[in-house]
Design a protein around this motif. Structure first.
Motif, PDB file in Angstrom:
ATOM      1  N   UNK A   1      15.390 -22.810 -38.520  1.00  0.00           N
ATOM      2  CA  UNK A   1      16.481 -22.802 -37.538  1.00  0.00           C
ATOM      3  C   UNK A   1      15.751 -22.030 -36.429  1.00  0.00           C
ATOM      4  N   UNK A   2      16.157 -22.715 -35.271  1.00  0.00           N
ATOM      5  CA  UNK A   2      15.575 -21.918 -34.003  1.00  0.00           C
ATOM      6  C   UNK A   2      16.725 -21.183 -33.413  1.00  0.00           C
ATOM      7  N   UNK A   3      16.422 -19.902 -32.926  1.00  0.00           N
ATOM      8  CA  UNK A   3      17.360 -19.044 -32.341  1.00  0.00           C
ATOM      9  C   UNK A   3      17.768 -19.561 -30.849  1.00  0.00           C
ATOM     10  N   UNK A   4      18.984 -19.748 -30.428  1.00  0.00           N
ATOM     11  CA  UNK A   4      19.318 -20.516 -29.182  1.00  0.00           C
ATOM     12  C   UNK A   4      20.561 -19.422 -28.570  1.00  0.00           C
ATOM     13  N   UNK A   5      20.055 -18.131 -28.748  1.00  0.00           N
ATOM     14  CA  UNK A   5      20.876 -17.050 -27.984  1.00  0.00           C
ATOM     15  C   UNK A   5      20.535 -16.461 -26.756  1.00  0.00           C
ATOM     16  N   UNK A   6      19.323 -17.116 -26.232  1.00  0.00           N
ATOM     17  CA  UNK A   6      18.981 -16.480 -24.854  1.00  0.00           C
ATOM     18  C   UNK A   6      18.569 -17.542 -23.915  1.00  0.00           C
ATOM     19  N   UNK A   7      18.851 -17.523 -22.697  1.00  0.00           N
ATOM     20  CA  UNK A   7      18.311 -18.522 -21.783  1.00  0.00           C
ATOM     21  C   UNK A   7      16.825 -18.649 -21.793  1.00  0.00           C
ATOM     22  N   UNK A   8      16.336 -19.739 -21.497  1.00  0.00           N
ATOM     23  CA  UNK A   8      14.906 -19.954 -21.262  1.00  0.00           C
ATOM     24  C   UNK A   8      14.371 -19.491 -20.023  1.00  0.00           C
ATOM     25  N   UNK A   9      13.073 -19.425 -19.833  1.00  0.00           N
ATOM     26  CA  UNK A   9      12.669 -18.955 -18.387  1.00  0.00           C
ATOM     27  C   UNK A   9      13.024 -20.373 -17.350  1.00  0.00           C
ATOM     28  N   UNK A  10      13.364 -19.832 -16.245  1.00  0.00           N
ATOM     29  CA  UNK A  10      13.238 -20.730 -15.009  1.00  0.00           C
ATOM     30  C   UNK A  10      12.037 -21.313 -14.788  1.00  0.00           C
ATOM     31  N   UNK A  11      11.966 -22.627 -14.271  1.00  0.00           N
ATOM     32  CA  UNK A  11      10.794 -23.435 -13.749  1.00  0.00           C
ATOM     33  C   UNK A  11      10.057 -22.458 -12.544  1.00  0.00           C
ATOM     34  N   UNK A  12       8.778 -22.505 -12.555  1.00  0.00           N
ATOM     35  CA  UNK A  12       8.166 -21.753 -11.590  1.00  0.00           C
ATOM     36  C   UNK A  12       8.486 -22.111 -10.104  1.00  0.00           C
ATOM     37  N   UNK A  13       8.845 -21.171  -9.277  1.00  0.00           N
ATOM     38  CA  UNK A  13       9.318 -21.280  -7.953  1.00  0.00           C
ATOM     39  C   UNK A  13       8.794 -20.095  -7.090  1.00  0.00           C
TER      40      UNK A  13
ATOM     41  N   UNK B   1      26.608 -33.244 -17.653  1.00  0.00           N
ATOM     42  CA  UNK B   1      25.321 -32.657 -17.594  1.00  0.00           C
ATOM     43  C   UNK B   1      25.260 -32.221 -16.351  1.00  0.00           C
ATOM     44  N   UNK B   2      24.972 -30.663 -16.106  1.00  0.00           N
ATOM     45  CA  UNK B   2      24.743 -30.006 -14.780  1.00  0.00           C
ATOM     46  C   UNK B   2      23.449 -30.049 -14.137  1.00  0.00           C
ATOM     47  N   UNK B   3      23.070 -30.348 -13.250  1.00  0.00           N
ATOM     48  CA  UNK B   3      21.821 -30.076 -12.523  1.00  0.00           C
ATOM     49  C   UNK B   3      21.849 -29.203 -11.443  1.00  0.00           C
ATOM     50  N   UNK B   4      21.314 -28.116 -11.512  1.00  0.00           N
ATOM     51  CA  UNK B   4      21.214 -27.407 -10.640  1.00  0.00           C
ATOM     52  C   UNK B   4      20.667 -27.415  -9.147  1.00  0.00           C
ATOM     53  N   UNK B   5      21.168 -26.935  -7.981  1.00  0.00           N
ATOM     54  CA  UNK B   5      20.588 -27.237  -6.835  1.00  0.00           C
ATOM     55  C   UNK B   5      19.487 -26.071  -6.528  1.00  0.00           C
TER      56      UNK B   5
ATOM     57  N   UNK C   1      13.218 -26.962  -4.868  1.00  0.00           N
ATOM     58  CA  UNK C   1      12.452 -25.701  -4.757  1.00  0.00           C
ATOM     59  C   UNK C   1      12.660 -24.550  -5.671  1.00  0.00           C
ATOM     60  N   UNK C   2      13.874 -24.332  -5.958  1.00  0.00           N
ATOM     61  CA  UNK C   2      14.297 -22.934  -6.677  1.00  0.00           C
ATOM     62  C   UNK C   2      15.508 -23.199  -7.371  1.00  0.00           C
TER      63      UNK C   2
END
Length: 554
Positions: free
Chosen positions: A68-80, A118-122, A126-127
């Motif tokens: 079971x994988x813990x899914x309680x914290x956001x993952x890192x943002x992509x490099x920007x 499914x939300x795709x951020x702006x 680049x960021x």
């Protein structure tokens, strides 16, 4: 001494915390958190990230994980890029990594066959990140839909094309890696969302700014076909695109641009580029002016978006799209520098727009040229795009809904930021309290909450059954033959014929530039426009579907 307070505290302590929700999905089992009636799963990986020596490759499907994988914290943002000038959009520092291909899920506890957004951020490709607090999906999920937000590769790591990379590809293409990430995320949703109570065939893609642009890319990407059934594009822009192997519309061949970047970085080949630390490479490319775009490669993106929409090749799905009255008030770097006076403005416009100058000046008069400059860039990028999309989808027999967000509130209006770019987002998500630190603070009043509740209802209704319906607000008619749109000011009001003449003017300018093959349509408008090319035949292009014409009707 026993007091009522101590009894109350003891009783509260005795109440067990809600059990952590656990979902056994095809990708693997995850454990999340219960927040009210919503189950939340953060930081779920949806693909193996191509990092280091594997950088600039398509994302790879993850094998099913064990346990079971813990899914309680956001993952890192992509490099920007780091250390850039702070703006109203700047949030708190966040961890970044090449290992960033994760998504988050907000699902009603009792979800069964629920529609999915499914939300795709702006962030200009680049960021940005799916972990931004303003994108919290809880209030939308409370309306019976599942919300998924995704990360995708950004900047040079997500959108670089290079002959060396194309040579490695079985399809002989490169670039568009960030878009391939988005498609991989949609594939994960298709395969796994039923385990969270979602309906794989009732997925709506949605995004704002570069997220809205991404929605349009996905509508024209063959590999995304069948992965979504509706699209929401907020402040999207259907600008001219670079092509992989040849220079078009003022942009160099995208592979050539990648080579030039490598030369500037003193990296003669792809291996040398891959040897550079991801953050160093990202910062260096940004300082050298690398601007990411989707590239026409004949495979991932077969042709220019305008051509795909004119030919009726885009996804045949319902759409909801629109833009903000003050888009450029917070993006003044996109607008040309104002001239000395009104006479200079009019002289420049007449010189640049020729026979269309009278039509231009009626819409963007010299008498109020500082505001006209802002409106010119707004309409050429966002207004024209929104109306073009609803016209083309309507011609295909799909329901299409158009809006103008024209809402002001004291802090924004005092800063001359009335209805600025992205200012609709706290209303769409109901996240007044979690906007970025420099964002003009939205007052928590009954009127503001009512507008937000209406927009939450409209967006959730569109995701649910392709009809934006609000419980306590005006009916929103489809664009249709009467050109309906929703005007969001103090309250939502349905209106007709948005900004008469705006679409026709910008469509004509685009048509003439497209005919030259050498002039792009993007930020080069108004005082920054090249001389207007000769009139061109904008009749339906070869291969277009019957009933889909490139000609504006007004």
């Amino acid at each position: 001494m026993i007091t009522l307070l101590s009894i109350a505290l003891a009783s509260a302590a005795a109440i067990p915390a809600p059990a952590a929700p656990v979902v056994a999905a095809p990708a693997g089992t995850v454990s999340g958190t219960a927040e009210g009636g919503i189950r939340v799963f953060r930081g779920i990986p949806y693909a193996t990230p191509p990092v280091g020596a594997l950088r600039w490759r398509a994302p790879v499907r993850l094998p099913r994980w064990k346990g079971t994988r813990s899914a309680t914290a956001f993952g890192a943002a992509c490099v920007q890029p780091q250390g850039s000038t702070a703006t109203i959009y700047s949030g708190a520092p966040m961890p970044v990594s090449e290992d960033c291909l994760t998504l988050n899920v907000w699902a009603p506890a009792n979800a069964r066959n629920a529609p999915v957004m499914v939300w795709i951020h702006g962030g200009a490709l680049v960021s940005g990140s799916s972990r931004e607090p303003m994108y919290d999906g809880r209030k939308l999920a409370e309306r019976g839909i599942i919300v998924v937000s995704i990360n995708y590769r950004l900047g040079v790591l997500g959108w670089l094309a290079h002959p060396g990379l194309s040579a490695e590809s079985a399809q002989h293409v490169s670039g568009n890696y960030g878009l391939l990430d988005q498609i991989a995320a949609l594939s994960w949703v298709h395969d796994n969302i039923a385990a969270f109570g979602g309906a794989p065939r009732k997925v709506t893609i949605a995004g704002e700014s570069a997220g809205g642009l991404s929605a349009l890319y996905l509508m024209t990407a063959p590999a995304a076909r069948g992965l979504f059934a509706g699209a929401i594009a907020q402040s999207a822009y259907m600008i001219s695109m670079p092509e992989l192997h040849r220079g078009v519309f003022g942009a160099p061949a995208w592979e050539t641009g990648g080579q030039a970047l490598g030369g500037a970085l003193k990296t003669p080949d792809v291996a040398s580029l891959r040897a550079i630390d991801a953050q160093t490479l990202t910062d260096s490319a940004a300082k050298l002016g690398f601007a990411p775009f989707g590239v026409v490669d004949g495979v991932v993106l077969p042709r220019q978006m305008v051509d795909a929409f004119d030919r009726g090749e885009q996804a045949r799905v319902p759409v909801l799209t629109g833009f903000n009255q003050g888009e450029i008030r917070s993006l003044r770097m996109l607008a040309p520098k104002p001239p000395a006076d009104a006479a200079s403005y009019e002289r420049e416009i007449r010189d640049r727009y020729g026979e269309l100058a009278d039509a231009f000046l009626r819409l963007y008069p010299a008498a109020d040229y500082p505001q006209s400059i802002l409106a010119t860039t707004r309409d050429a990028l966002y207004g024209w795009t929104a109306e073009r999309v609803v016209r083309r989808q309507t011609a295909l027999g799909q329901r299409a809904y158009l809006y103008l967000f024209d809402h002001g509130y004291p802090a924004a209006d005092a800063a001359d930021l009335h209805a600025f770019h992205a200012s609709e987002l706290p209303y769409v998500f109901g996240t007044f309290a979690t906007t970025p630190p420099r964002w003009p603070r939205v007052p928590d009043t009954a009127g503001e909450r009512a507008l937000s509740d209406a927009m939450l209802d409209y967006w959730a209704g569109f995701v649910r059954d392709a009809r934006p319906v609000a419980r306590a607000a005006a009916a929103w008619p489809a664009y249709g033959a009467d050109r309906h749109y929703m005007h969001f000011a103090a309250t939502p009001q349905a209106r007709r014929d948005l900004m008469p003449g705006m679409f026709a003017l910008n469509e004509s300018v685009m048509c003439r530039r497209r005919a030259t093959g050498t002039i792009g349509w993007n930020w080069n408008v108004g005082l920054a426009a090249p001389k207007l090319p000769p009139a061109a035949d904008c009749a339906r292009p070869a291969g277009a579907q019957p009933g889909v014409s490139a000609n504006p009707t007004r």
